[in-house]
Design an enzyme around this catalytic site. Structure first.
Site, short mmCIF file in Angstrom:
data_model
loop_
_atom_site.label_atom_id
_atom_site.label_comp_id
_atom_site.label_asym_id
_atom_site.label_seq_id
_atom_site.Cartn_x
_atom_site.Cartn_y
_atom_site.Cartn_z
N GLU A 1 -7.35 3.96 9.80
CA GLU A 1 -7.03 3.81 8.38
C GLU A 1 -8.25 3.39 7.59
O GLU A 1 -9.13 2.69 8.08
CB GLU A 1 -5.90 2.80 8.17
CG GLU A 1 -6.33 1.36 8.44
CD GLU A 1 -5.38 0.33 7.84
OE1 GLU A 1 -4.16 0.49 7.97
OE2 GLU A 1 -5.88 -0.64 7.24
N GLU B 1 7.69 0.82 4.94
CA GLU B 1 7.04 -0.18 5.78
C GLU B 1 7.15 -1.54 5.10
O GLU B 1 7.02 -1.63 3.87
CB GLU B 1 5.56 0.20 5.97
CG GLU B 1 4.76 -0.78 6.84
CD GLU B 1 3.27 -0.39 6.98
OE1 GLU B 1 2.87 0.67 6.44
OE2 GLU B 1 2.53 -1.16 7.61
N HIS C 1 0.83 -1.21 0.00
CA HIS C 1 0.00 0.00 0.00
C HIS C 1 0.86 1.25 0.00
O HIS C 1 2.06 1.21 0.26
CB HIS C 1 -0.97 0.03 1.20
CG HIS C 1 -0.31 0.06 2.54
ND1 HIS C 1 -0.02 -1.08 3.26
CD2 HIS C 1 0.09 1.09 3.33
CE1 HIS C 1 0.53 -0.74 4.42
NE2 HIS C 1 0.63 0.58 4.48
N HIS D 1 4.12 7.14 3.60
CA HIS D 1 5.05 6.01 3.48
C HIS D 1 4.67 5.10 2.32
O HIS D 1 3.56 5.14 1.81
CB HIS D 1 5.12 5.20 4.79
CG HIS D 1 3.82 4.56 5.20
ND1 HIS D 1 2.89 5.19 5.99
CD2 HIS D 1 3.30 3.34 4.93
CE1 HIS D 1 1.86 4.37 6.19
NE2 HIS D 1 2.07 3.24 5.55
N GLN E 1 -3.89 3.63 1.34
CA GLN E 1 -4.21 3.65 2.77
C GLN E 1 -4.31 5.11 3.22
O GLN E 1 -3.30 5.80 3.34
CB GLN E 1 -3.09 2.93 3.54
CG GLN E 1 -3.25 2.91 5.05
CD GLN E 1 -2.01 2.32 5.73
OE1 GLN E 1 -0.91 2.82 5.58
NE2 GLN E 1 -2.20 1.23 6.47
N1 CMX Z 1 8.56 10.43 5.39
C1 CMX Z 1 9.75 11.00 5.10
N2 CMX Z 1 10.49 11.68 6.01
C2 CMX Z 1 9.97 11.79 7.25
C3 CMX Z 1 8.74 11.23 7.62
C4 CMX Z 1 8.02 10.53 6.62
N3 CMX Z 1 6.84 9.95 6.89
N4 CMX Z 1 8.50 11.49 8.92
C5 CMX Z 1 9.53 12.21 9.36
N5 CMX Z 1 10.43 12.39 8.36
C6 CMX Z 1 11.69 13.12 8.43
C7 CMX Z 1 11.48 14.50 8.99
O1 CMX Z 1 11.14 15.42 7.98
C8 CMX Z 1 12.79 14.81 9.63
O2 CMX Z 1 13.70 15.25 8.68
P1 CMX Z 1 14.59 16.58 8.96
O3 CMX Z 1 15.43 16.21 10.14
O4 CMX Z 1 15.35 16.73 7.70
O5 CMX Z 1 13.62 17.66 9.23
C9 CMX Z 1 13.28 13.46 10.12
O6 CMX Z 1 12.55 12.47 9.34
C10 CMX Z 1 12.97 13.23 11.59
O7 CMX Z 1 11.62 13.52 11.72
P2 CMX Z 1 10.87 14.01 13.02
O8 CMX Z 1 9.86 15.01 12.67
O9 CMX Z 1 11.84 14.31 14.12
O10 CMX Z 1 10.00 12.78 13.31
P3 CMX Z 1 10.31 11.64 14.29
O11 CMX Z 1 11.72 11.24 14.26
O12 CMX Z 1 9.67 11.98 15.57
O13 CMX Z 1 9.45 10.47 13.59
C11 CMX Z 1 9.50 8.53 12.32
C12 CMX Z 1 9.72 10.01 12.32
C13 CMX Z 1 9.58 8.06 10.87
C14 CMX Z 1 10.58 7.85 13.17
C15 CMX Z 1 8.08 8.23 12.92
O14 CMX Z 1 7.09 8.85 12.13
C16 CMX Z 1 7.78 6.77 13.05
O15 CMX Z 1 8.15 6.11 14.02
N6 CMX Z 1 7.06 6.15 12.05
C17 CMX Z 1 6.75 4.74 12.04
C18 CMX Z 1 5.34 4.45 12.51
C19 CMX Z 1 4.29 5.13 11.68
O16 CMX Z 1 4.56 5.96 10.83
N7 CMX Z 1 2.99 4.76 11.93
C20 CMX Z 1 1.85 5.31 11.23
C21 CMX Z 1 1.44 4.48 10.02
C22 CMX Z 1 0.83 3.16 10.45
C23 CMX Z 1 0.53 2.18 9.31
O17 CMX Z 1 0.89 2.40 8.16
O18 CMX Z 1 -0.11 1.16 9.61
CO CO Z 2 0.96 1.57 6.24
#
Ligand code: CMX
Ligand code: CO
Length: 133
Positions: free
Chosen positions: A43, A128, A7, A78, A54
């Site tokens: 979702e 993912e 997705h 993502h 999604q």
């Molecule tokens: N795509 C691309 N880049 C991303 C991003 C994304 N979705 N989310 C954050 N970033 C980037 C930010 O822009 C930032 O970059 P800069 O330092 O250049 O500004 C960097 O990553 C760090 O970002 P942050 O704002 O400090 O965000 P966090 O570190 O707090 O969190 C992440 C980022 C990816 C670790 C967190 O979103 C995470 O744990 N994701 C995994 C779980 C998830 O997304 N669950 C929801 C979906 C569930 C599903 O699909 O079922």
């Molecule tokens: Co997902």
């Protein structure tokens, strides 16, 4: 082994409104809706070929999607790859120096097993992995 795109996750500020818009503009029908507390999302899935779109609504501001919406606004959040063995796919990424957000696979929607790799190690794309039961 990657089998398919499972997705594409899209962060939306208003899930109900987004579902209505997707239905109207693309002519797609939602086929699944699920609240995943562990991920802080609600979702809605639309089937597109063998993959899904999604739509993700945040359950709060202090969730990954809530923070993303705040920082970047609505949009692609993502890409999820469907794999035959999530643990094996994680090991491969780990061996290549990619930081994994999840140490072990977690339970996602549809009883899938999922894990996320850090966007900073994946060309700016949150990745993912999804193993379908
Ligand atoms: N795509 C691309 N880049 C991303 C991003 C994304 N979705 N989310 C954050 N970033 C980037 C930010 O822009 C930032 O970059 P800069 O330092 O250049 O500004 C960097 O990553 C760090 O970002 P942050 O704002 O400090 O965000 P966090 O570190 O707090 O969190 C992440 C980022 C990816 C670790 C967190 O979103 C995470 O744990 N994701 C995994 C779980 C998830 O997304 N669950 C929801 C979906 C569930 C599903 O699909 O079922
Ligand atoms: Co997902």
């Amino acid at each position: 082994v990657i089998l398919d795109i499972d997705h594409i996750g899209i962060a939306v500020p208003d899930l109900k409104d987004a579902v209505e818009r997707y239905g109207r503009t693309l002519g797609v029908e939602p086929i699944h809706r699920e609240r995943v507390e562990d991920q802080g999302v609600e979702e809605v899935l639309f089937a597109v070929g063998s993959s899904f779109i999604q739509l993700l609504g945040a359950l709060g501001a202090d969730t990954p999607v809530g923070a993303f919406l705040e920082k970047r606004g609505p949009g692609v959040h993502h890409i999820a790859y469907r794999v035959d063995d999530v643990a094996a796919a994680m090991a491969r990424l780990r061996d290549e120096g990619v930081r994994l957000i999840d140490e072990t696979p977690r339970r996602g929607s549809r009883d899938t097993l999922i894990a996320f790799a850090h966007p900073k190690d994946m060309g700016g794309v949150l990745v993912e992995l999804v193993q379908v039961p």
